[in-house]
Motif scaffolding. Structure first.
Motif, PDB file in Angstrom:
ATOM      1  N   ALA A 166     -47.267 -82.410 -27.288  1.00 31.39           N
ATOM      2  CA  ALA A 166     -47.397 -84.421 -26.762  1.00 31.39           C
ATOM      3  C   ALA A 166     -47.851 -84.469 -25.736  1.00 31.39           C
ATOM      4  N   ALA A 167     -47.276 -84.252 -24.498  1.00 30.92           N
ATOM      5  CA  ALA A 167     -47.458 -84.611 -23.493  1.00 30.92           C
ATOM      6  C   ALA A 167     -48.729 -83.298 -22.637  1.00 30.92           C
ATOM      7  N   THR A 168     -49.410 -82.350 -23.208  1.00 29.16           N
ATOM      8  CA  THR A 168     -49.939 -82.205 -22.857  1.00 29.16           C
ATOM      9  C   THR A 168     -51.566 -81.830 -23.997  1.00 29.16           C
ATOM     10  N   PRO A 169     -51.561 -82.759 -23.619  1.00 31.36           N
ATOM     11  CA  PRO A 169     -53.047 -83.360 -24.851  1.00 31.36           C
ATOM     12  C   PRO A 169     -54.300 -82.019 -24.477  1.00 31.36           C
ATOM     13  N   GLY A 170     -54.884 -81.452 -25.937  1.00 29.22           N
ATOM     14  CA  GLY A 170     -55.976 -80.234 -25.925  1.00 29.22           C
ATOM     15  C   GLY A 170     -55.766 -79.161 -24.900  1.00 29.22           C
ATOM     16  N   VAL A 171     -54.294 -79.429 -24.443  1.00 24.82           N
ATOM     17  CA  VAL A 171     -54.138 -78.185 -23.592  1.00 24.82           C
ATOM     18  C   VAL A 171     -52.914 -76.771 -24.182  1.00 24.82           C
TER      19      VAL A 171
END
Length: 357
Positions: A166-171
């Motif tokens: 949720a804190a690293t979108p797309g990672v």
């Protein structure tokens, strides 16, 4: 050389850069010490230092070779030493603000394809810390991947993965356990021949353990962590490249107690892409997200779709970068004024000399 990542791109870059001095050959910096480098060349492993001309022309410490750099060297006949005459243009560079009161950049590693951001699933676990590393990763040009190590110590690993996602979108986010040999298959797509992978994170997060696990043997000494606060001792004392089975190269880095950002606004925008996207929907282009009408960010905070802690981290890193930019401008202006004063003094000295003659 292929074992260190040499390819047609670097061959072309070398040929373009090696026209000025005869007898130069390529090499890669595999370790960096105070004033010495360890390099890997076609002739094998050598120790090296930069030439006097290189030192004279270097404008800042970031111009000097860093681990991961491809360099132009002149081997010394009959010795296991060489002189570095130049650095090939970097494709990527992981940079942080150097310690000290004067704003200056420090190059952690270069020409990195994938950056493993390591955070342990024990007392070291900290989503906000991962966000800071992610800013640096995006700014570097390398592809970030979050590795949650020591998954065997966590009873709610799936929940932690969800929090980090949720804190690293797309990672990509992966939970692994070297002790239990779990999660290796998920990492295989990154461990391709010719690729350079760097491992970064705080002390005790399991970076050296990860390297040994993927190597299938002990390449780095591993020390334990203090159980009361999950802090580790600095097992790795310098940055170093390790060619590993499978044809890829892994860079181990010393643990960082604190990661100070350097000129990372674009990296911050990437790391907080979700908040940047919300900001684009605000009614006013210069919205401060305080009490303005039509603020999409405030609406997201109120309905719970944007986490308050994440937004606080976004604001904090923004203030930090703005403060650093002001300090850097101040130092630059002061240096320019001093240079102008020296120039005036030299001119006056010349004038007085002529008058005396």
């Amino acid at each position: 050389m292929q074992a260190l990542g040499w390819n047609v791109h670097w061959q072309s870059a070398f040929e373009a850069a090696a026209k000025t001095i005869d007898g130069l050959v390529p090499a890669r910096v595999t370790a960096q010490f105070t004033n010495q480098y360890r390099i890997g060349a076609e002739a094998g492993e050598l120790s090296a230092e930069v030439s006097g001309k290189f030192q004279f022309q270097a404008a800042s410490r970031s111009d000097y070779p860093a681990v991961g750099d491809w360099v132009l060297i002149q081997p010394l006949p009959g010795e296991q030493r060489a002189v570095i005459h130049g650095v090939l243009p970097r494709r990527t560079a992981m940079i942080r603000r150097a310690a000290g009161s004067v704003p200056e950049e420090q190059v952690i590693g270069t020409n990195i394809d994938t950056l493993f951001i390591v955070n342990a699933l024990n007392g070291d676990y900290n989503v906000r810390k991962i966000e800071r590393y992610l800013i640096v990763a995006w700014e570097s040009g390398a592809a970030p991947v979050v590795l949650l190590t020591k998954a065997d110590l966590c009873e709610d690993a799936l929940q932690r993965i969800a929090e980090v996602e949720a804190a690293t979108p797309g990672v990509p986010v992966h939970a692994v356990s070297a002790l239990q040999d779990e999660g290796r298959s998920e990492l295989l797509p990154y461990l391709r021949q010719g690729r350079t992978i760097a491992v970064t994170g705080s002390s005790g997060a399991g970076k050296s353990t990860l390297l040994n696990w993927l190597a299938g043997e002990e390449r780095q000494i591993v020390q334990g962590v203090r159980e009361d606060d999950a802090r580790g001792r600095h097992t790795t004392t310098h940055r170093e490249l390790f060619p590993l089975p499978g044809g890829f190269v892994m860079m181990d880095t010393p643990g960082m107690r604190e990661l100070q950002l350097w000129d990372s606004e674009s990296g911050r925008q990437e790391a907080f892409a979700d908040i940047e996207a919300l900001s684009a929907n605000c009614r006013f282009r210069d919205c401060k997200h305080l009490a303005e009408k039509g603020c999409a960010v405030r609406e997201a905070l109120q309905d719970g779709s944007l986490d308050e802690h994440r937004y606080a981290s976004y604001k904090k890193t923004g203030r930090e970068l703005a403060h650093q930019a002001r300090k850097e401008r101040s130092v630059t202006n002061r240096a320019k004024k001093n240079a102008d004063k020296r120039q005036v003094a030299r001119a006056n000295n010349v004038s007085l000399t002529k008058d005396f003659e």
